[in-house]
Design a protein around this motif. Structure first.
Motif, short mmCIF file in Angstrom:
data_model
loop_
_atom_site.label_atom_id
_atom_site.label_comp_id
_atom_site.label_asym_id
_atom_site.label_seq_id
_atom_site.Cartn_x
_atom_site.Cartn_y
_atom_site.Cartn_z
N GLY A 119 -8.44 -13.59 18.30
CA GLY A 119 -8.43 -12.13 18.40
C GLY A 119 -8.19 -11.48 17.05
N ALA A 120 -7.33 -12.11 16.24
CA ALA A 120 -7.02 -11.56 14.92
C ALA A 120 -8.23 -11.64 14.00
CB ALA A 120 -5.83 -12.30 14.31
N VAL A 121 -8.96 -12.77 14.06
CA VAL A 121 -10.15 -12.91 13.21
C VAL A 121 -11.23 -11.94 13.69
CG1 VAL A 121 -12.03 -14.49 12.57
CG2 VAL A 121 -9.65 -15.29 12.52
N TYR A 122 -11.43 -11.87 15.01
CA TYR A 122 -12.44 -10.95 15.57
C TYR A 122 -12.17 -9.53 15.08
CZ TYR A 122 -15.21 -8.45 19.06
OH TYR A 122 -16.12 -7.62 19.68
N MET A 123 -10.88 -9.12 15.11
CA MET A 123 -10.51 -7.74 14.76
C MET A 123 -10.22 -7.56 13.27
SD MET A 123 -10.73 -5.96 17.43
CE MET A 123 -10.19 -4.48 16.58
N ASN A 124 -10.20 -8.66 12.53
CA ASN A 124 -9.66 -8.63 11.16
C ASN A 124 -8.34 -7.86 11.16
OD1 ASN A 124 -9.31 -9.07 8.46
ND2 ASN A 124 -10.73 -7.48 7.80
N ALA A 125 -7.42 -8.36 11.99
CA ALA A 125 -6.13 -7.70 12.15
C ALA A 125 -5.38 -7.65 10.83
CB ALA A 125 -5.30 -8.46 13.19
N SER A 160 -14.46 -6.19 7.38
CA SER A 160 -14.06 -4.92 6.77
C SER A 160 -12.90 -4.41 7.62
CB SER A 160 -15.24 -3.93 6.72
OG SER A 160 -15.70 -3.69 8.02
N HIS A 161 -12.54 -3.15 7.48
CA HIS A 161 -11.34 -2.66 8.17
C HIS A 161 -11.47 -2.82 9.70
CE1 HIS A 161 -7.69 -0.40 8.74
NE2 HIS A 161 -8.31 0.40 9.58
N ARG A 162 -10.68 -3.72 10.27
CA ARG A 162 -10.65 -4.02 11.72
C ARG A 162 -12.05 -4.32 12.26
NH1 ARG A 162 -6.88 -4.43 9.55
NH2 ARG A 162 -5.13 -3.00 9.45
N TYR A 163 -12.81 -5.04 11.46
CA TYR A 163 -14.18 -5.37 11.84
C TYR A 163 -14.57 -6.74 11.31
CZ TYR A 163 -19.24 -5.31 12.11
OH TYR A 163 -20.54 -5.66 12.39
N SER A 164 -15.39 -7.45 12.10
CA SER A 164 -15.98 -8.71 11.63
C SER A 164 -17.37 -8.82 12.24
CB SER A 164 -15.13 -9.90 12.09
OG SER A 164 -15.26 -10.04 13.49
N VAL A 165 -18.13 -9.77 11.77
CA VAL A 165 -19.50 -9.97 12.26
C VAL A 165 -19.52 -10.25 13.76
CG1 VAL A 165 -19.57 -12.48 11.87
CG2 VAL A 165 -21.67 -11.15 11.67
N PHE A 166 -18.38 -10.72 14.30
CA PHE A 166 -18.34 -11.10 15.72
C PHE A 166 -18.49 -9.89 16.65
CE2 PHE A 166 -15.97 -14.15 13.16
CZ PHE A 166 -16.85 -15.22 13.30
N HIS A 167 -18.27 -8.68 16.13
CA HIS A 167 -18.50 -7.49 16.95
C HIS A 167 -19.99 -7.37 17.28
CE1 HIS A 167 -14.56 -5.21 16.23
NE2 HIS A 167 -14.42 -6.41 15.69
N ILE A 174 -15.14 -17.85 18.80
CA ILE A 174 -14.42 -18.40 17.65
C ILE A 174 -13.57 -19.56 18.19
CG2 ILE A 174 -12.66 -17.92 15.89
CD1 ILE A 174 -13.56 -14.88 16.21
N LEU A 175 -13.77 -20.75 17.63
CA LEU A 175 -13.02 -21.92 18.10
C LEU A 175 -11.80 -22.18 17.23
CD1 LEU A 175 -15.94 -24.39 18.91
CD2 LEU A 175 -14.61 -23.02 20.53
N SER A 176 -11.99 -22.04 15.92
CA SER A 176 -10.85 -22.26 15.01
C SER A 176 -11.12 -21.53 13.70
CB SER A 176 -10.65 -23.75 14.75
OG SER A 176 -11.70 -24.25 13.95
#
Ligand SMILES: Cc1cc2nc3c(=O)[nH]c(=O)nc-3n(C[C@H](O)[C@H](O)[C@H](O)COP(=O)(O)OP(=O)(O)OC[C@H]3O[C@@H](n4cnc5c(N)ncnc54)[C@H](O)[C@@H]3O)c2cc1C
Length: 280
Positions: A119-125, A160-167, A174-176
């Protein structure tokens, strides 16, 4: 693997609002998770980490929902090189604690974020005030698209800010993630850790049900003026701008109304508001 039908899922989110999922799965390990995803073929599904950035607006979710935080739990640390590979279902607070134990300069600034690594990577927390985000020391992300296992470099993740390609890739899991941290003396890191926790101490929403910041871009002054407004069951947090809290038993329609109110307020002043929450 656990499989529930017509399962209420508000309890798996920090906002504690929303309806039920037709099919809710909790795979026990990586194999169960990837086999399940493979079995969906081209059918869409939803991934749930710690549910700390999700507003479940729907009464009924028809897409299968998969919870990752019981699977994808591996943490491999090489204390000599400072490299670690962490499963997407691992809580970032555990990842940070594991790093500190072996003397690595973990992102203690993110200790107050109740996220899984996925979730953190997805959101770029991250925490803007502490100039820190999960992608800072990220090297690569291992993903599964239902057919192939691949690895994306940090650059390919287009953070970028709270964004990643996964959006833009809803069917990619994301597995790891692999990170690299320097070594640091323990007294220095302990002091950074205290500063990080201290900075978030007085935020009222931390003791109430919420999903963190509502908007990733908004007018700060306007959001300040909305503090404390709302319904008996839910409203904008009293001392934290840009946050909606659930005082207990809030209805999804009430939260939708608060969002609409914030959007209209922005529009009337010619300002822009961009949602950070993921809405299901
Ligand atoms: C008290 C509180 C404080 C917070 N503070 C901060 C803060 O300081 N900074 C900040 O940035 N955020 C903050 N947040 C928001 C939230 O914690 C972050 O956005 C976090 O990254 C969400 O992680 P999660 O595991 O809960 O993901 P979820 O909320 O479960 O999911 C978020 C999104 O990620 C997707 N996802 C989850 N796992 C995977 C996976 N394995 N593969 C692909 N997609 C996946 C989901 O489908 C969803 O779209 C806060 C929230 C709360 C409740």
């Amino acid at each position: 693997m656990k499989h529930f039908q017509r399962h209420p899922i508000a309890k798996y989110t920090t906002l504690k609002v929303g309806g039920y999922a037709d099919n809710f799965y909790i795979p026990n390990d990586r194999e169960e998770l990837t086999e399940l995803i493979q079995s969906f073929g081209s059918h869409q599904f939803l991934l749930l980490g710690n549910g700390s950035n999700i507003f479940i607006k729907s009464k009924r979710i028809k897409k299968p929902v998969l919870m990752t935080n019981k699977s994808l739990k591996d943490v491999d640390i090489d204390a000599t090189t400072g490299k670690l590979r962490v499963g997407a279902g691992v809580d970032i607070r555990k990842m940070i604690a594991d790093c500190l134990r072996v003397g690595l300069r973990a992102p203690v600034e993110l200790l107050t974020i109740p996220a899984t690594v996925g979730g953190a990577v997805y959101m770029n927390a991250g925490r803007t005030s502490m100039n820190s985000s999960i992608s800072d020391n990220l090297i690569e992300v291992e993903v599964f698209d239902g057919k192939h296992f691949t690895t994306l470099s940090r650059k390919e993740c287009t953070f970028s800010h709270r964004y990643s390609v996964f959006h833009r890739r809803p069917q990619t899991t994301i597995l790891s993630a692999t990170f690299q941290y320097d070594r640091i003396p323990s007294d220095v890191i302990q002091s950074l850790k205290r500063t990080s926790i201290e900075a978030a101490k007085d935020k009222d929403y931390r003791n109430l049900a919420s999903a963190g910041s509502v908007f990733k871009k908004c007018d700060y002054q306007l959001m300040q003026s909305l503090r404390g407004t709302g319904f008996r069951r839910t409203g904008f947090a009293r001392n934290t701008p840009n946050c909606i809290v659930n005082y207990g038993d809030a209805y999804a329609w009430q939260i939708s109304a608060l969002l609409a109110y914030a959007y209209v307020s922005h529009r009337l002043r010619g300002k822009q508001a961009i949602l950070e929450w993921q809405v299901w």
